[in-house]
Design a protein around this motif. Structure first.
Motif, PDB file in Angstrom:
ATOM      1  N   VAL A 135       0.879  -1.169   0.000  1.00 38.20           N
ATOM      2  CA  VAL A 135       0.000   0.000   0.000  1.00 38.20           C
ATOM      3  C   VAL A 135       0.916   1.218   0.000  1.00 38.20           C
ATOM      4  O   VAL A 135       1.807   1.319   0.842  1.00 38.20           O
ATOM      5  N   GLN A 144       1.551   5.259   0.138  1.00 34.97           N
ATOM      6  CA  GLN A 144       0.932   6.458   0.697  1.00 34.97           C
ATOM      7  C   GLN A 144       1.890   7.645   0.574  1.00 34.97           C
ATOM      8  O   GLN A 144       3.096   7.511   0.845  1.00 34.97           O
ATOM      9  N   HIS A 172       3.808  10.542   1.915  1.00 32.15           N
ATOM     10  CA  HIS A 172       4.279  10.587   3.312  1.00 32.15           C
ATOM     11  C   HIS A 172       3.729  11.763   4.102  1.00 32.15           C
ATOM     12  O   HIS A 172       3.521  11.656   5.301  1.00 32.15           O
ATOM     13  N   ASP A 173       3.490  12.916   3.450  1.00 35.14           N
ATOM     14  CA  ASP A 173       3.098  14.086   4.233  1.00 35.14           C
ATOM     15  C   ASP A 173       1.586  14.336   4.239  1.00 35.14           C
ATOM     16  O   ASP A 173       1.035  14.733   5.260  1.00 35.14           O
ATOM     17  N   GLY A 203      -0.747  11.939   3.569  1.00 38.95           N
ATOM     18  CA  GLY A 203      -1.491  10.739   3.960  1.00 38.95           C
ATOM     19  C   GLY A 203      -2.352  10.179   2.841  1.00 38.95           C
ATOM     20  O   GLY A 203      -3.024   9.161   3.040  1.00 38.95           O
ATOM     21  N   GLN A 204      -2.350  10.812   1.681  1.00 42.71           N
ATOM     22  CA  GLN A 204      -3.132  10.261   0.551  1.00 42.71           C
ATOM     23  C   GLN A 204      -2.658   8.870   0.168  1.00 42.71           C
ATOM     24  O   GLN A 204      -1.448   8.661   0.000  1.00 42.71           O
ATOM     25  N   VAL A 205      -3.603   7.942   0.018  1.00 38.82           N
ATOM     26  CA  VAL A 205      -3.248   6.624  -0.505  1.00 38.82           C
ATOM     27  C   VAL A 205      -3.136   6.754  -2.019  1.00 38.82           C
ATOM     28  O   VAL A 205      -4.084   7.161  -2.692  1.00 38.82           O
ATOM     29  N   ARG A 234      10.249   7.079   1.997  1.00 38.13           N
ATOM     30  CA  ARG A 234      10.465   7.745   3.279  1.00 38.13           C
ATOM     31  C   ARG A 234      10.377   6.760   4.456  1.00 38.13           C
ATOM     32  O   ARG A 234      11.033   6.909   5.448  1.00 38.13           O
ATOM     33  N   GLU A 235       9.510   5.769   4.335  1.00 32.55           N
ATOM     34  CA  GLU A 235       9.339   4.825   5.447  1.00 32.55           C
ATOM     35  C   GLU A 235       8.640   3.577   4.922  1.00 32.55           C
ATOM     36  O   GLU A 235       7.786   3.671   4.048  1.00 32.55           O
ATOM     37  N   LEU A 263       3.344  -1.143   4.144  1.00 35.19           N
ATOM     38  CA  LEU A 263       2.900   0.236   3.921  1.00 35.19           C
ATOM     39  C   LEU A 263       4.146   1.028   3.548  1.00 35.19           C
ATOM     40  O   LEU A 263       5.104   1.088   4.327  1.00 35.19           O
ATOM     41  N   GLU A 271       7.598   9.985  -1.227  1.00 40.08           N
ATOM     42  CA  GLU A 271       7.392  11.279  -1.854  1.00 40.08           C
ATOM     43  C   GLU A 271       7.165  11.005  -3.336  1.00 40.08           C
ATOM     44  O   GLU A 271       8.042  10.481  -4.021  1.00 40.08           O
ATOM     45  N   GLN A 315      -8.606   3.046   5.598  1.00 39.31           N
ATOM     46  CA  GLN A 315      -7.957   4.265   6.072  1.00 39.31           C
ATOM     47  C   GLN A 315      -8.874   5.019   7.027  1.00 39.31           C
ATOM     48  O   GLN A 315     -10.082   5.148   6.757  1.00 39.31           O
ATOM     49  N   GLY A 368      -6.117  10.088   8.049  1.00 42.41           N
ATOM     50  CA  GLY A 368      -5.402   9.522   6.911  1.00 42.41           C
ATOM     51  C   GLY A 368      -4.569   8.301   7.265  1.00 42.41           C
ATOM     52  O   GLY A 368      -3.921   7.728   6.393  1.00 42.41           O
ATOM     53  N   PHE A 387      -0.038  -1.652  11.221  1.00 37.54           N
ATOM     54  CA  PHE A 387       1.313  -1.261  10.795  1.00 37.54           C
ATOM     55  C   PHE A 387       2.060  -0.576  11.938  1.00 37.54           C
ATOM     56  O   PHE A 387       2.901   0.293  11.702  1.00 37.54           O
ATOM     57  N   VAL A 395      16.476   6.196   2.891  1.00 34.91           N
ATOM     58  CA  VAL A 395      15.492   7.216   2.550  1.00 34.91           C
ATOM     59  C   VAL A 395      15.889   7.854   1.226  1.00 34.91           C
ATOM     60  O   VAL A 395      17.044   8.252   1.047  1.00 34.91           O
TER      61      VAL A 395
END
Lengths: 124, 124
Positions: free
Chosen positions: A23, A25, A27-28, A30-32, A76-77, A88, A92, B25, B30, B106, B115
């Motif tokens: 999935v 997303q 990062h900032d 939160g939009q999937v 980013r993660e 998940l 960016e 979600q 989010g 998660f 990163v």
């Protein structure tokens, strides 16, 4: 290609095709952005290159997102879920995430649905 | 059980088990809570009852989320992705979403990852 770190590899619960779900997303916000699939090699590349990399089920090959379109995803993660079959990936996103040119793969508008509300909550 | 609306049913691209993926979600924060699966009946229930309903692959039955745990998911919005094999379900989550008691599936902490940063961006 080097292998996944063994303790991580041992946590994965792959499907019959050797894949886990990803999935993705932003990062900032939160939009999937999209859903995709990874084999061990794709996860390894994602974790070690900083570029989200998937397994293309249609082309049966590794797919470095944005390699041809330029719509790259910078990692980013990454988090693994409780049962090891989904990651998940927070990224960016450069440009649109969807191959249709939409920003996300879920931009086609909501499906008509009854809205549920938890007891004691009000509309917002 | 009544059928899915035919034009919606025609948009679905189900896997070999007749399922589509569901990314769940929290509607306001989010946060991605979990990943699950739906057959046509689960999607129909989700769209018409206001309660997120999945197909349990382990139990091979419809699973109204929170029916036994009380950790219900109240549907706020449902979107189908570009290729019809994944829905994004935005919900109001009551209690923890994960069967482990964590708020999301998660919550186990990030996996060690390099990163990536898009050209011209700075750390943030």
């Amino acid at each position: 290609m080097p292998d996944l770190e063994p303790t991580l590899a041992a946590r994965l619960r792959r499907n019959d095709d050797g894949l886990i779900a990803a999935v993705v997303q932003q990062h900032d916000t939160g939009q999937v952005l999209m859903m995709a699939w990874m084999n061990d090699a794709a996860l390894h590349e994602t974790l070690t290159t900083g570029r989200a990399t998937y397994w293309s089920r249609s082309r049966q090959e590794l797919w470095v997102k944005g390699e041809t379109s330029g719509h790259r995803q910078w990692v980013r993660e990454v988090r693994l879920d409780c049962d090891g079959d989904t990651v998940l990936v927070k990224v960016e996103q450069e440009g649109p995430a969807c191959h249709t040119g939409s920003h996300t793969c879920f931009d086609d508008g909501p499906i008509e649905a009854v809205v549920g509300r938890a007891p004691g909550t009000t509309a917002r």
